[in-house]
Scaffold this motif. Structure first.
Motif, PDB file in Angstrom:
ATOM      1  N   SER A 127     -18.437 -27.240  82.275  1.00 49.48           N
ATOM      2  CA  SER A 127     -18.456 -27.408  80.830  1.00 49.48           C
ATOM      3  C   SER A 127     -19.848 -27.231  80.243  1.00 49.48           C
ATOM      4  O   SER A 127     -20.852 -27.493  80.901  1.00 49.48           O
ATOM      5  N   GLY A 128     -19.842 -26.817  78.993  1.00 47.43           N
ATOM      6  CA  GLY A 128     -21.091 -26.671  78.256  1.00 47.43           C
ATOM      7  C   GLY A 128     -21.041 -27.494  76.989  1.00 47.43           C
ATOM      8  O   GLY A 128     -20.087 -28.230  76.747  1.00 47.43           O
TER       9      GLY A 128
ATOM     10  N   VAL B 161     -13.254 -33.873  93.642  1.00 49.31           N
ATOM     11  CA  VAL B 161     -14.623 -34.375  93.576  1.00 49.31           C
ATOM     12  C   VAL B 161     -14.564 -35.895  93.474  1.00 49.31           C
ATOM     13  O   VAL B 161     -13.898 -36.439  92.591  1.00 49.31           O
TER      14      VAL B 161
ATOM     15  N   ALA C 208     -15.355 -29.513  87.277  1.00 47.08           N
ATOM     16  CA  ALA C 208     -14.281 -28.567  87.555  1.00 47.08           C
ATOM     17  C   ALA C 208     -14.275 -27.409  86.563  1.00 47.08           C
ATOM     18  O   ALA C 208     -13.873 -26.298  86.904  1.00 47.08           O
TER      19      ALA C 208
ATOM     20  N   SER D 242     -18.188 -31.190  73.083  1.00 47.92           N
ATOM     21  CA  SER D 242     -17.774 -31.933  71.883  1.00 47.92           C
ATOM     22  C   SER D 242     -16.825 -33.068  72.243  1.00 47.92           C
ATOM     23  O   SER D 242     -16.695 -34.029  71.500  1.00 47.92           O
ATOM     24  N   SER D 243     -16.172 -32.947  73.384  1.00 48.84           N
ATOM     25  CA  SER D 243     -15.230 -33.968  73.838  1.00 48.84           C
ATOM     26  C   SER D 243     -15.924 -35.071  74.629  1.00 48.84           C
ATOM     27  O   SER D 243     -15.270 -35.846  75.332  1.00 48.84           O
TER      28      SER D 243
ATOM     29  N   GLY E 193      -8.750 -35.482  85.339  1.00 52.09           N
ATOM     30  CA  GLY E 193      -9.777 -36.391  84.842  1.00 52.09           C
ATOM     31  C   GLY E 193      -9.237 -37.090  83.615  1.00 52.09           C
ATOM     32  O   GLY E 193      -8.270 -37.849  83.682  1.00 52.09           O
ATOM     33  N   ALA E 194      -9.839 -36.785  82.450  1.00 46.11           N
ATOM     34  CA  ALA E 194      -9.407 -37.427  81.215  1.00 46.11           C
ATOM     35  C   ALA E 194      -8.298 -36.649  80.506  1.00 46.11           C
ATOM     36  O   ALA E 194      -7.782 -37.096  79.485  1.00 46.11           O
ATOM     37  N   GLY E 195      -7.966 -35.475  81.040  1.00 48.85           N
ATOM     38  CA  GLY E 195      -6.895 -34.693  80.423  1.00 48.85           C
ATOM     39  C   GLY E 195      -7.266 -34.053  79.094  1.00 48.85           C
ATOM     40  O   GLY E 195      -6.408 -33.762  78.280  1.00 48.85           O
ATOM     41  N   THR E 196      -8.577 -33.794  78.868  1.00 47.35           N
ATOM     42  CA  THR E 196      -8.979 -33.126  77.626  1.00 47.35           C
ATOM     43  C   THR E 196      -9.120 -31.617  77.797  1.00 47.35           C
ATOM     44  O   THR E 196      -9.465 -30.918  76.856  1.00 47.35           O
ATOM     45  N   GLY E 197      -8.902 -31.134  79.014  1.00 44.27           N
ATOM     46  CA  GLY E 197      -9.041 -29.710  79.293  1.00 44.27           C
ATOM     47  C   GLY E 197      -8.165 -28.904  78.347  1.00 44.27           C
ATOM     48  O   GLY E 197      -7.091 -29.341  77.949  1.00 44.27           O
TER      49      GLY E 197
ATOM     50  N   SER F 135     -14.267 -36.460  81.420  1.00 40.32           N
ATOM     51  CA  SER F 135     -14.878 -37.058  82.604  1.00 40.32           C
ATOM     52  C   SER F 135     -15.857 -36.093  83.258  1.00 40.32           C
ATOM     53  O   SER F 135     -15.757 -34.872  83.103  1.00 40.32           O
TER      54      SER F 135
ATOM     55  N   PRO G 213      -5.409 -32.409  90.500  1.00 38.26           N
ATOM     56  CA  PRO G 213      -6.401 -33.406  90.098  1.00 38.26           C
ATOM     57  C   PRO G 213      -6.447 -33.503  88.579  1.00 38.26           C
ATOM     58  O   PRO G 213      -6.212 -32.514  87.876  1.00 38.26           O
TER      59      PRO G 213
ATOM     60  N   ASN H 176     -15.760 -32.094  83.942  1.00 40.28           N
ATOM     61  CA  ASN H 176     -16.888 -31.219  83.595  1.00 40.28           C
ATOM     62  C   ASN H 176     -17.283 -30.346  84.780  1.00 40.28           C
ATOM     63  O   ASN H 176     -17.564 -29.156  84.624  1.00 40.28           O
TER      64      ASN H 176
HETATM   65  C1  LIG Z   1     -11.711 -31.811  71.030  1.00 39.48           C
HETATM   66  C2  LIG Z   1     -12.175 -31.129  72.267  1.00 39.48           C
HETATM   67  C3  LIG Z   1     -13.446 -30.572  72.297  1.00 39.48           C
HETATM   68  C4  LIG Z   1     -13.902 -29.943  73.433  1.00 39.48           C
HETATM   69  N1  LIG Z   1     -15.164 -29.428  73.443  1.00 39.48           N
HETATM   70  C5  LIG Z   1     -15.647 -28.830  74.542  1.00 39.48           C
HETATM   71  C6  LIG Z   1     -16.968 -28.293  74.569  1.00 39.48           C
HETATM   72  O1  LIG Z   1     -17.728 -28.399  73.612  1.00 39.48           O
HETATM   73  N2  LIG Z   1     -17.391 -27.678  75.704  1.00 39.48           N
HETATM   74  C7  LIG Z   1     -16.600 -27.587  76.805  1.00 39.48           C
HETATM   75  O2  LIG Z   1     -17.040 -27.012  77.801  1.00 39.48           O
HETATM   76  N3  LIG Z   1     -15.342 -28.078  76.814  1.00 39.48           N
HETATM   77  C8  LIG Z   1     -14.840 -28.701  75.719  1.00 39.48           C
HETATM   78  N4  LIG Z   1     -13.567 -29.195  75.725  1.00 39.48           N
HETATM   79  C9  LIG Z   1     -12.724 -29.021  76.931  1.00 39.48           C
HETATM   80  C10 LIG Z   1     -12.704 -30.210  77.904  1.00 39.48           C
HETATM   81  O3  LIG Z   1     -13.084 -31.403  77.272  1.00 39.48           O
HETATM   82  C11 LIG Z   1     -13.579 -29.963  79.119  1.00 39.48           C
HETATM   83  O4  LIG Z   1     -13.048 -28.880  79.852  1.00 39.48           O
HETATM   84  C12 LIG Z   1     -13.725 -31.171  80.051  1.00 39.48           C
HETATM   85  O5  LIG Z   1     -14.683 -30.906  81.050  1.00 39.48           O
HETATM   86  C13 LIG Z   1     -12.445 -31.595  80.719  1.00 39.48           C
HETATM   87  O6  LIG Z   1     -12.659 -32.856  81.319  1.00 39.48           O
HETATM   88  P1  LIG Z   1     -11.435 -33.840  81.658  1.00 39.48           P
HETATM   89  O7  LIG Z   1     -11.989 -35.010  82.323  1.00 39.48           O
HETATM   90  O8  LIG Z   1     -10.662 -34.092  80.436  1.00 39.48           O
HETATM   91  O9  LIG Z   1     -10.628 -32.945  82.680  1.00 39.48           O
HETATM   92  P2  LIG Z   1      -9.078 -32.656  82.785  1.00 39.48           P
HETATM   93  O10 LIG Z   1      -8.597 -31.996  81.555  1.00 39.48           O
HETATM   94  O11 LIG Z   1      -8.382 -33.863  83.236  1.00 39.48           O
HETATM   95  O12 LIG Z   1      -9.088 -31.606  83.955  1.00 39.48           O
HETATM   96  C14 LIG Z   1      -9.717 -30.363  83.808  1.00 39.48           C
HETATM   97  C15 LIG Z   1      -9.693 -29.625  85.134  1.00 39.48           C
HETATM   98  O13 LIG Z   1     -10.504 -30.306  86.048  1.00 39.48           O
HETATM   99  C16 LIG Z   1      -9.804 -30.630  87.239  1.00 39.48           C
HETATM  100  N5  LIG Z   1     -10.363 -31.908  87.672  1.00 39.48           N
HETATM  101  C17 LIG Z   1     -10.547 -33.027  86.943  1.00 39.48           C
HETATM  102  N6  LIG Z   1     -11.142 -33.972  87.664  1.00 39.48           N
HETATM  103  C18 LIG Z   1     -11.356 -33.455  88.892  1.00 39.48           C
HETATM  104  C19 LIG Z   1     -11.934 -33.953  90.095  1.00 39.48           C
HETATM  105  N7  LIG Z   1     -12.432 -35.181  90.191  1.00 39.48           N
HETATM  106  N8  LIG Z   1     -11.976 -33.139  91.168  1.00 39.48           N
HETATM  107  C20 LIG Z   1     -11.493 -31.896  91.104  1.00 39.48           C
HETATM  108  N9  LIG Z   1     -10.937 -31.371  89.997  1.00 39.48           N
HETATM  109  C21 LIG Z   1     -10.869 -32.141  88.902  1.00 39.48           C
HETATM  110  C22 LIG Z   1      -8.360 -30.626  86.823  1.00 39.48           C
HETATM  111  O14 LIG Z   1      -7.516 -30.318  87.898  1.00 39.48           O
HETATM  112  C23 LIG Z   1      -8.329 -29.543  85.785  1.00 39.48           C
HETATM  113  O15 LIG Z   1      -8.215 -28.294  86.402  1.00 39.48           O
HETATM  114  C24 LIG Z   1     -13.069 -29.839  74.573  1.00 39.48           C
HETATM  115  C25 LIG Z   1     -11.795 -30.400  74.551  1.00 39.48           C
HETATM  116  C26 LIG Z   1     -11.347 -31.039  73.421  1.00 39.48           C
HETATM  117  C27 LIG Z   1      -9.986 -31.636  73.444  1.00 39.48           C
END
Ligand SMILES: Cc1cc2nc3c(=O)[nH]c(=O)nc-3n(C[C@H](O)[C@H](O)[C@H](O)COP(=O)(O)OP(=O)(O)OC[C@H]3O[C@@H](n4cnc5c(N)ncnc54)[C@H](O)[C@@H]3O)c2cc1C
Lengths: 496, 359
Positions: free
Chosen positions: A161-162, A217, A158, A146-147, A83-87, A152, A81, A156
């Motif tokens: 996130s905080g 989700v 998955a 911060s992201s 989301g936005a790929g910021t993990g 997404s 899965p 968050n």
């Molecule tokens: C500049 C920067 C700052 C950041 N700051 C913070 C911060 O302050 N606090 C913090 O906690 N994190 C932070 N992060 C990390 C990141 O943004 C978080 O972990 C965020 O929740 C990831 O969301 P995403 O949509 O990008 O998920 P993705 O990176 O796409 O995926 C993350 C994980 O979630 C799973 N996933 C995604 N969508 C679903 C779904 N619908 N159902 C089941 N599984 C799913 C994926 O398989 C993967 O394991 C930061 C990242 C960056 C690049």
């Protein structure tokens, strides 16, 4: 760590069959199969790890999610899965024999209910979009990574996130009430509920932070909280890191839970100041940002108490934001720490350990020593209030050996976090990145239980396989020592 | 007894039961025996070790053996101006931490501070294979591995023996005041929702028989401002503390007598329940206590149509209790429950049937 190494189930399907089967279930524009466009999905925010998926599916409805999962389940194809790929831990790194299921098109805000203080959203909705939709009602969604402009809600959930406000308002787990989860076999489960304390085991707690290992989700009900009438921020400078650490403990011990309590070290302040011109005191060894929110009366009262405590703790300078513009300026640098690191260094590597607050100074001193030993600079920003550290290790991947040293530096920080009674990850997740350090934090029996929990949701083992929980075999090969309760096997040996 | 020798005794019992197809029922003081489904299994007293293992006020956590009296923990916290913010019901002077965790119940402050599981930071547990497993820890933020410690909250001893628990603690509010207003049920529900959507320091609410009590907590200045907005009369300080405590402990008149007691959980904006019986609202209407002889199926039907769920909390017809005091689960959700039970307790040793007949 350029290629993701994952334990893969034996691939049973050729790509052509997989594509043909998926094409029967999804409209043509919901499938990506050409190498050029697949590249965009090669990695998440952990760019050190890359892998090309076979196919990317972009379902636009829950029914299409179910269809993709059923098809992959039947064919024995792993699904990742996304989301936005910021993990930042490689949770969404593709599987070489698998499908990436992107939630980008599941991006509808289903409802916002002011009186219920709840919103129902699809997983691809951006974190900030929820607060924006709630704003006209005087409400917002509290967890603010911060992201947040990009990440997404599904991501968050998955990652649990905080954000800077989670000290007072909680993490994702405290702010999500219900999800719909589709299992690898394509079954839909309602988990949690809009009413409190749903019956049965707390599957919602298991789902939140499960890094996409248990299911996809497809819908989330979040709690919205009333926007505080006033927020103000105190900026305090310290010439000694221990004193700054003590000041944090003093604030908490005085019965104050600030809306945010963050620390930056001198190197960070210098790096961000060039970037945001916030007017930070550059001669300070550490600065603390302490935010207070509530009614005007409450904030005034709390700020006065915080001020007195910081003063007594030996702050060399204290400023209180006088208006919203100044408050945002105080925060600007903290929020810009990552981009600032990217500006002063070709590459940086962000760590995420949590330690008991009282070990902060000890940890910082140890990291300074590591920095000297590895010959790499390190910027330190922390969620000081809850002991969550984000050291940013600066390196240049074009310089031979720097990447390798940065990784070794990172591993040492994580292992020290565990040894000090903390954890390898406070909010970014284990993913692929920290999978080896799981062998340090957990004993084999505990890892075995994690595998059993996963199997309870995903008996076929096809949902985001190879992430978050190492095989026992891998731990044995790594020869990692499990640190039991902060007791190191040979405490007499120097470690840093 | 030493912790290690107590754990060795427990392990022996678990392995023995697993080997001969026996069952065990972990218990503390028995204060919550009346909850959930009928008791089954050989009683296993978890109070062999008691006491606080670690408490650091400035780190905001406490770790204690499961057998520790919850009252002792609260007294220790109070001496440092701290508290368990979810205000767990004790239902008995000797209630233990383990029982509080296993029953998963929260008291009046839940509406503002969060539920028991929100405060769980870590748990150590003996599983059905006699293995001691630790999940979570003592820090606030920790996402390594699945969140098993929160899963254990409310699992009624069906997944393993809880050995020790780490909870997040919070400072007690600087000040509190309870306001009393005369209102009918519908009006109380409307006002509570309206207040809830504003940044007001509400920390508890309860309505019964035309009287709404609202507790305000925080800085005195904020309480005074909110009191003006909310109106009503200030209840006398001491009487008010006693009020919330007797509510939490079900010691008020409403809870006396033999009529079946239902706990109905509803989404925030649910209307007045169209069911005959006496009702007491808490948590701004999200928790409703109902004394009613209504047919269990009919009641569940009404409640689930409103998006809620109902638990037969105390009393009731034997047949209704046998059919299940908790809301039935959807088949696919029950299937995951069964597999989780199997994962933690492969031989089915722990508290069989206490939560659901299938587990
Ligand atoms: C500049 C920067 C700052 C950041 N700051 C913070 C911060 O302050 N606090 C913090 O906690 N994190 C932070 N992060 C990390 C990141 O943004 C978080 O972990 C965020 O929740 C990831 O969301 P995403 O949509 O990008 O998920 P993705 O990176 O796409 O995926 C993350 C994980 O979630 C799973 N996933 C995604 N969508 C679903 C779904 N619908 N159902 C089941 N599984 C799913 C994926 O398989 C993967 O394991 C930061 C990242 C960056 C690049």
């Amino acid at each position: 760590m350029s290629t993701a190494t994952q334990a893969l189930p034996e691939s049973v399907t050729d790509t052509a069959t997989l594509i043909a089967e998926l094409a029967r279930e999804l409209p043509a524009d919901c499938l990506i199969t050409d190498t050029g466009r697949l590249r965009a999905y090669e990695c998440d925010g952990l760019m050190l790890m890359r892998e090309m998926p076979l196919v990317v599916a972009l379902p636009a409805t829950e029914a299409q999610v179910i269809a993709v999962l059923r098809t992959c389940h039947r064919l024995g194809v792993p699904v990742v899965p996304r989301g936005a790929g910021t993990g930042l831990s490689g949770g969404a790194t593709p599987h070489a024999q698998g499908v990436v299921l992107s939630t980008a098109r599941l991006n509808r805000i289903v409802s916002v209910d002011r009186l219920a203080q709840q919103a129902v959203v699809q997983p691809g909705v951006r974190n900030l979009a929820v607060s924006e939709a709630a704003a006209p009602h005087g409400l917002y969604y509290a967890p603010d990574p911060s992201s947040q402009i990009a990440c997404s809600i599904g991501g968050n959930v998955a990652e649990n996130s905080g954000g800077v406000h989670c000290l007072k308002y909680g993490l994702t787990v405290h702010n999500v009430l219900r999800v719909r989860l589709v299992s690898m076999a394509g079954e839909v489960m309602e988990i949690g509920s809009e009413a409190p304390d749903s019956p049965g085991y707390d599957l919602l707690a298991l789902t939140i932070g499960s890094e996409g290992l248990l299911g996809v989700v497809t819908e989330v009900t979040v709690k919205l909280v009333p926007k505080p009438r006033v927020a103000r921020c105190v900026l305090a400078a310290f010439d000694d890191i221990r004193r700054a650490g003590q000041a944090v403990a003093d604030v908490i011990a005085a019965g104050i839970i600030p809306a945010g309590l963050e620390m930056m070290d001198q190197a960070t302040t210098a790096a961000v100041e060039q970037f945001v011109h916030a007017g930070y005191p550059l001669d300070a060894t550490a600065i603390l940002l302490c935010e207070s929110d509530g009614t005007a009366e409450e904030v005034e009262d709390e700020i006065a108490r915080v001020r007195a405590l910081l003063d007594a703790a030996g702050a060399t300078e204290i400023r209180v934001s006088s208006d919203e513009a100044e408050r945002l300026r105080f925060w600007a640098g903290r929020k810009a720490a990552f981009p600032a690191a990217g500006r002063i260094s070709p590459d940086y590597y962000c760590m995420d350990g949590t330690i008991p607050r009282k070990r902060l100074a000890e940890m910082l001193e140890a990291m300074n020593a590591m920095s000297a030993r590895y010959g790499l600079r390190c910027l330190n920003v922390f969620h000081a209030g809850d002991g969550n550290l984000h050291p940013l290790i600066l390196f240049d991947s074009n310089v031979p050996d720097e990447l390798h040293r940065a990784e070794a530096f990172g591993v040492e920080i994580l292992e020290l976090s565990v040894a000090l009674g903390g954890t390898i990850t406070g909010e970014h997740g284990v993913g692929l990145e920290k999978i080896n350090q799981m062998c340090t934090q957990f004993a084999p029996d505990e890892l075995d239980m994690f595998h059993r929990v996963k199997a309870a949701f995903d008996p076929a083992g096809l949902m985001n396989p190879g992430k978050a929980v190492p095989t026992l075999h891998r731990c044995a090969e790594m020869g990692r020592m499990h640190v039991h309760h902060g007791e190191l096997p040979h405490p007499e040996l120097p470690r840093f | 007894m030493m912790t290690t020798s107590f754990h060795a005794v427990l392990r022996e019992q678990v392995l023995d039961a697993a080997a001969r197809g026996g069952t065990l029922r972990p218990h503390g003081s028995g204060s919550k025996d009346f909850l959930a489904q009928a008791l089954a299994g050989t009683p296993l007293d978890m109070r062999g070790v008691q006491g606080v293992i670690a408490y650091e006020p400035s780190e905001l956590y406490i770790t204690a053996h499961a057998g520790t009296r919850i009252a002792d923990i609260e007294a220790l916290l109070a001496s440092h101006q701290q508290m368990l913010a979810f205000e767990p019901p004790h239902f008995g002077a000797s209630a233990t931490l383990g029982g509080v965790l296993a029953s998963g119940l929260s008291g009046p402050r839940r509406v503002a501070a969060g539920s028991l599981r929100d405060f769980v930071l870590g748990v150590s547990l003996m599983d059905g294979q006699g293995r001691v497993l630790r999940f979570g820890g003592q820090v606030m933020k920790n996402v390594a591995g699945f969140d098993v410690s929160r899963l254990i909250a409310g699992s009624f001893g069906t997944l393993g023996l809880v050995l020790d628990v780490t909870l997040k603690v919070l400072p007690v509010p600087q000040a509190e005041q309870t306001r009393v207003l005369e209102l009918d049920e519908t009006e109380a529900l409307v006002r509570l929702r309206e207040w809830g959507a504003q940044p007001l320091p509400l920390s508890a609410s309860a309505w019964h028989d035309g009287r709404l009590c609202v507790r305000l907590s925080g800085a005195q200045v904020a309480i005074d401002a909110a009191a003006r907005l909310i109106g009503g009369e200030a209840a006398d300080g001491c009487a008010a503390t006693g009020y919330w405590q007797s509510l939490r402990e079900h010691l008020q008149g409403f809870f006396a007598g033999d009529a079946p007691l239902w706990r109905v959980a509803l989404p925030p904006v649910a209307p007045r329940l169209p069911i005959d019986g006496d009702v007491l609202l808490e948590w701004h209407g999200m928790q409703r206590w109902l004394r009613s002889d209504a047919d269990a199926d009919a009641l569940r039907h009404v409640v689930s149509a409103l998006g809620g769920h109902a638990t037969l909390f105390r009393g009731g017809r034997a047949l209704d209790r046998e059919l299940g005091v908790f809301e039935p689960l959807a088949p696919e959700v029950m299937a995951v429950h069964r597999r989780l039970k199997q994962a933690f307790d492969p031989s089915g040793v722990f508290s069989p049937g206490r939560l659901y007949a299938e587990l």
